[in-house]
Design a protein around this motif. Sequence first.
Motif, PDB file in Angstrom:
ATOM      1  N   LEU A  12      41.935  46.489  48.574  1.00 44.55           N
ATOM      2  CA  LEU A  12      42.038  45.308  47.732  1.00 44.55           C
ATOM      3  C   LEU A  12      40.777  45.168  46.881  1.00 44.55           C
ATOM      4  CD1 LEU A  12      43.528  42.807  50.342  1.00 44.55           C
ATOM      5  CD2 LEU A  12      44.740  44.259  48.712  1.00 44.55           C
ATOM      6  N   PRO A  13      40.793  45.641  45.654  1.00 42.90           N
ATOM      7  CA  PRO A  13      39.599  45.550  44.800  1.00 42.90           C
ATOM      8  C   PRO A  13      39.276  44.101  44.448  1.00 42.90           C
ATOM      9  CG  PRO A  13      41.482  46.328  43.541  1.00 42.90           C
ATOM     10  CD  PRO A  13      41.918  46.293  44.963  1.00 42.90           C
ATOM     11  N   GLU A  14      38.010  43.749  44.548  1.00 40.95           N
ATOM     12  CA  GLU A  14      37.586  42.404  44.186  1.00 40.95           C
ATOM     13  C   GLU A  14      37.693  42.212  42.674  1.00 40.95           C
ATOM     14  OE1 GLU A  14      33.677  41.754  45.641  1.00 40.95           O
ATOM     15  OE2 GLU A  14      34.206  42.137  47.737  1.00 40.95           O
ATOM     16  N   PHE A  15      37.720  40.951  42.248  1.00 45.35           N
ATOM     17  CA  PHE A  15      37.787  40.664  40.823  1.00 45.35           C
ATOM     18  C   PHE A  15      36.548  41.248  40.127  1.00 45.35           C
ATOM     19  CE2 PHE A  15      37.087  38.223  36.957  1.00 45.35           C
ATOM     20  CZ  PHE A  15      38.359  38.204  36.410  1.00 45.35           C
ATOM     21  N   GLY A  16      36.813  41.941  39.029  1.00 44.29           N
ATOM     22  CA  GLY A  16      35.751  42.610  38.290  1.00 44.29           C
ATOM     23  C   GLY A  16      35.815  44.119  38.410  1.00 44.29           C
TER      24      GLY A  16
END
Length: 284
Positions: A12-16
Motif C-alpha cells: 500500500l503506497p503512501e500518498f506521494g
Amino acid sequence: MASENDLNGLDLPEFGFLPFDLYVMEKWNPTSPLSIVQQKKQLVEEWIKLGKYGRREYLGTIPFPEEIPSNVPQNLLTPRERAHDGQIERTLFIRTWYGDPSDPASQDKADDDYAHLVEVISSEYGEMGLMMDEFFIFDEEEEFSSSLLSTQSGDAEFSDGVAIPRPGCMPSYVLAALMHCPDQIEGTRIENLDDLPSAEEVEGQQTLLVLVADRKACEEGWVLHLAINHKGQVLPFRVRDGADWVSASYANWSDGQQLTENTENPEADTEMYMDHGGGGGGWD
C-alpha cells in the motif's frame, strides 16, 4: 472488482508515492465549486490527456510528508486502488450492458447473458480471475452502464446498448475505469530517455487493451477490443472477437502483440469481426 477489504499481501503506497499523487498536489483547488468527485474526474481526465511526455515530470519524485499541503485530499484513491494503480496489468475488462433500466425482465436477461459471456471467456481458465487480475474487471452498473453513460455524455457512445467508439476519443467508460487507477495508462516505471519513441510515433502505439462487454458482446458473444493510446484515445482499428477467443487475445497482448497487427491498414477507421473458421458467430 474484489472487495475493498481484501488487502492481504498488497503493498500500500503512501500518498506521494504515485505519479498521480504529485499531479493532485500541484493542481488541487480547495476553493473549487466542484465536488470532490467532480474535481477528481476532471484531474484524472487532464492527467490522461497529458500523454506520455507530459506525465514524465511527475515520475520518480517522492515528497516529504511535510511538503504535502494539508488541504490536498489524500483519499481520492482507496487503499486497494492505491495498491493496484500502475501495476503490470495492461488490460481493462469493462461491462457496459445491464439491460433496459425501466424493464426488470431486460435487466435479468442482461445479467444472465453477461454470466454466460464470462463463463465462455473463462472456459480455458475456470474463472476470469485466473486470466487477469480481478481488480481490472469492472462491473459496476452505477458507473459503467451504457444507459447512464449515454445520458451523461454529450456524444453518442452507444446505440441501443452497443458501443460505437470514435477513433481519437476517450470513451467515458475508459475514463470511469481509470478513475480507479489513473497511473494504469502508463504505469510508474521510469523509462530511459534514449529508448523513447518520437512524439509522432507514440500517438499510434497501443498502451492499453480495453475489452468491452456491451450488448452485442453479452447477447451475441462478440467482445469489443479497443486499442488505447498514451492519451486514452481509441486508435482507429478495432476488433470484435468471439467470446472463446478473448483469452487468446489477452495472452497475445500480454506477449506484446498490438491490436493493429491484425490488419495491414492500422489507420483505417475499421471494426473488424474476426473469423476463426467457426462459422462466423460470436459463440462459435
